[in-house]
Design a protein around this motif. Sequence first.
Motif, PDB file in Angstrom:
ATOM      1  N   SER A  88       2.577   2.784   2.581  1.00  0.00           N
ATOM      2  CA  SER A  88       2.651   3.064   1.160  1.00  0.00           C
ATOM      3  C   SER A  88       1.264   3.420   0.645  1.00  0.00           C
ATOM      4  N   GLY A  89       1.206   3.930  -0.560  1.00  0.00           N
ATOM      5  CA  GLY A  89      -0.059   4.210  -1.212  1.00  0.00           C
ATOM      6  C   GLY A  89      -0.455   5.666  -1.278  1.00  0.00           C
ATOM      7  N   GLY A  90       0.287   6.523  -0.619  1.00  0.00           N
ATOM      8  CA  GLY A  90      -0.028   7.934  -0.674  1.00  0.00           C
ATOM      9  C   GLY A  90       0.284   8.522  -2.031  1.00  0.00           C
ATOM     10  N   LEU A 149      -4.394   3.179   1.349  1.00  0.00           N
ATOM     11  CA  LEU A 149      -3.075   3.122   1.937  1.00  0.00           C
ATOM     12  C   LEU A 149      -2.827   1.735   2.509  1.00  0.00           C
ATOM     13  N   SER A 150      -1.566   1.360   2.577  1.00  0.00           N
ATOM     14  CA  SER A 150      -1.195   0.070   3.113  1.00  0.00           C
ATOM     15  C   SER A 150      -0.115   0.234   4.173  1.00  0.00           C
ATOM     16  N   CYS A 151      -0.229  -0.540   5.229  1.00  0.00           N
ATOM     17  CA  CYS A 151       0.777  -0.619   6.276  1.00  0.00           C
ATOM     18  C   CYS A 151       1.271  -2.049   6.332  1.00  0.00           C
ATOM     19  N   ALA A 152       2.543  -2.243   6.053  1.00  0.00           N
ATOM     20  CA  ALA A 152       3.147  -3.566   6.086  1.00  0.00           C
ATOM     21  C   ALA A 152       3.990  -3.718   7.343  1.00  0.00           C
ATOM     22  N   GLY A 153       3.819  -4.835   8.032  1.00  0.00           N
ATOM     23  CA  GLY A 153       4.578  -5.119   9.230  1.00  0.00           C
ATOM     24  C   GLY A 153       5.629  -6.173   8.971  1.00  0.00           C
ATOM     25  N   PHE A 154       6.857  -5.858   9.307  1.00  0.00           N
ATOM     26  CA  PHE A 154       7.972  -6.776   9.120  1.00  0.00           C
ATOM     27  C   PHE A 154       8.517  -7.164  10.483  1.00  0.00           C
ATOM     28  N   GLY A 155       8.407  -8.428  10.811  1.00  0.00           N
ATOM     29  CA  GLY A 155       8.857  -8.922  12.095  1.00  0.00           C
ATOM     30  C   GLY A 155       7.820  -9.829  12.720  1.00  0.00           C
ATOM     31  N   PRO A 156       8.124 -10.334  13.903  1.00  0.00           N
ATOM     32  CA  PRO A 156       7.215 -11.288  14.546  1.00  0.00           C
ATOM     33  C   PRO A 156       6.023 -10.615  15.216  1.00  0.00           C
ATOM     34  N   ASN A 206      -0.802 -11.659   5.327  1.00  0.00           N
ATOM     35  CA  ASN A 206       0.150 -10.848   4.591  1.00  0.00           C
ATOM     36  C   ASN A 206       0.838  -9.807   5.458  1.00  0.00           C
ATOM     37  N   LYS A 207       0.482  -9.774   6.723  1.00  0.00           N
ATOM     38  CA  LYS A 207       1.017  -8.788   7.666  1.00  0.00           C
ATOM     39  C   LYS A 207       0.811  -7.374   7.150  1.00  0.00           C
ATOM     40  N   THR A 208      -0.402  -7.101   6.702  1.00  0.00           N
ATOM     41  CA  THR A 208      -0.727  -5.770   6.215  1.00  0.00           C
ATOM     42  C   THR A 208      -2.053  -5.291   6.789  1.00  0.00           C
ATOM     43  N   VAL A 209      -2.164  -3.990   6.906  1.00  0.00           N
ATOM     44  CA  VAL A 209      -3.404  -3.320   7.262  1.00  0.00           C
ATOM     45  C   VAL A 209      -3.628  -2.207   6.256  1.00  0.00           C
ATOM     46  N   SER A 210      -4.843  -2.122   5.751  1.00  0.00           N
ATOM     47  CA  SER A 210      -5.170  -1.126   4.746  1.00  0.00           C
ATOM     48  C   SER A 210      -6.068  -0.049   5.329  1.00  0.00           C
ATOM     49  N   LEU A 211      -5.983   1.116   4.740  1.00  0.00           N
ATOM     50  CA  LEU A 211      -6.879   2.218   5.062  1.00  0.00           C
ATOM     51  C   LEU A 211      -7.460   2.739   3.763  1.00  0.00           C
ATOM     52  N   CYS A 259       1.008   4.825  10.096  1.00  0.00           N
ATOM     53  CA  CYS A 259       0.577   3.566  10.676  1.00  0.00           C
ATOM     54  C   CYS A 259       1.321   3.350  11.983  1.00  0.00           C
ATOM     55  N   ALA A 260       0.624   2.829  12.979  1.00  0.00           N
ATOM     56  CA  ALA A 260       1.248   2.550  14.262  1.00  0.00           C
ATOM     57  C   ALA A 260       0.625   1.307  14.876  1.00  0.00           C
ATOM     58  N   VAL A 261       1.355   0.664  15.789  1.00  0.00           N
ATOM     59  CA  VAL A 261       0.866  -0.556  16.427  1.00  0.00           C
ATOM     60  C   VAL A 261       1.110  -0.518  17.920  1.00  0.00           C
TER      61      VAL A 261
END
Length: 122
Positions: free
Chosen positions: A7-9, A20-27, A73-78, A93-95
């Motif tokens: 998000s954030g674009g 920009l923000s990348c939110a991760g949902f899950g373990p 918060n399980k987030t990474v920002s750019l 965003c990728a992991v």
Amino acid sequence: QVHLVESGGGLVQPGESLRLSCAGFGPRFDDYAVGWFRQAPGKEREAVSCISTSDGQTYSVNARFTISRHNANKTVSLQLNVLNPEDTAVYYCAVRLWGSAKVCYPEAYDTWGQGTQVTVSS
């Protein structure tokens, strides 16, 4: 596996900035290295910035770009500063598990978000 949402674009003028923000949902989000990549029309997907799983090391292709993570918060920002029209692209965003920021190229990453559009125009 983790599900990623960027998000954030948006549309900004040259010289302005975006975060920009990348939110991760899950373990296991803490066990992933995270990378930001971008793809402009007609161009190959390219690295923007990556951050390691645990050692805090980062890599960015340009000093205008800064990556940071907030595991609680399980987030990474750019942070994208002083944007120019050439920065216009879809930002992804990728992991990957237990990765290093040094290995910052698209082929190294396993799970991707849907992307967020950044448009820099007057």
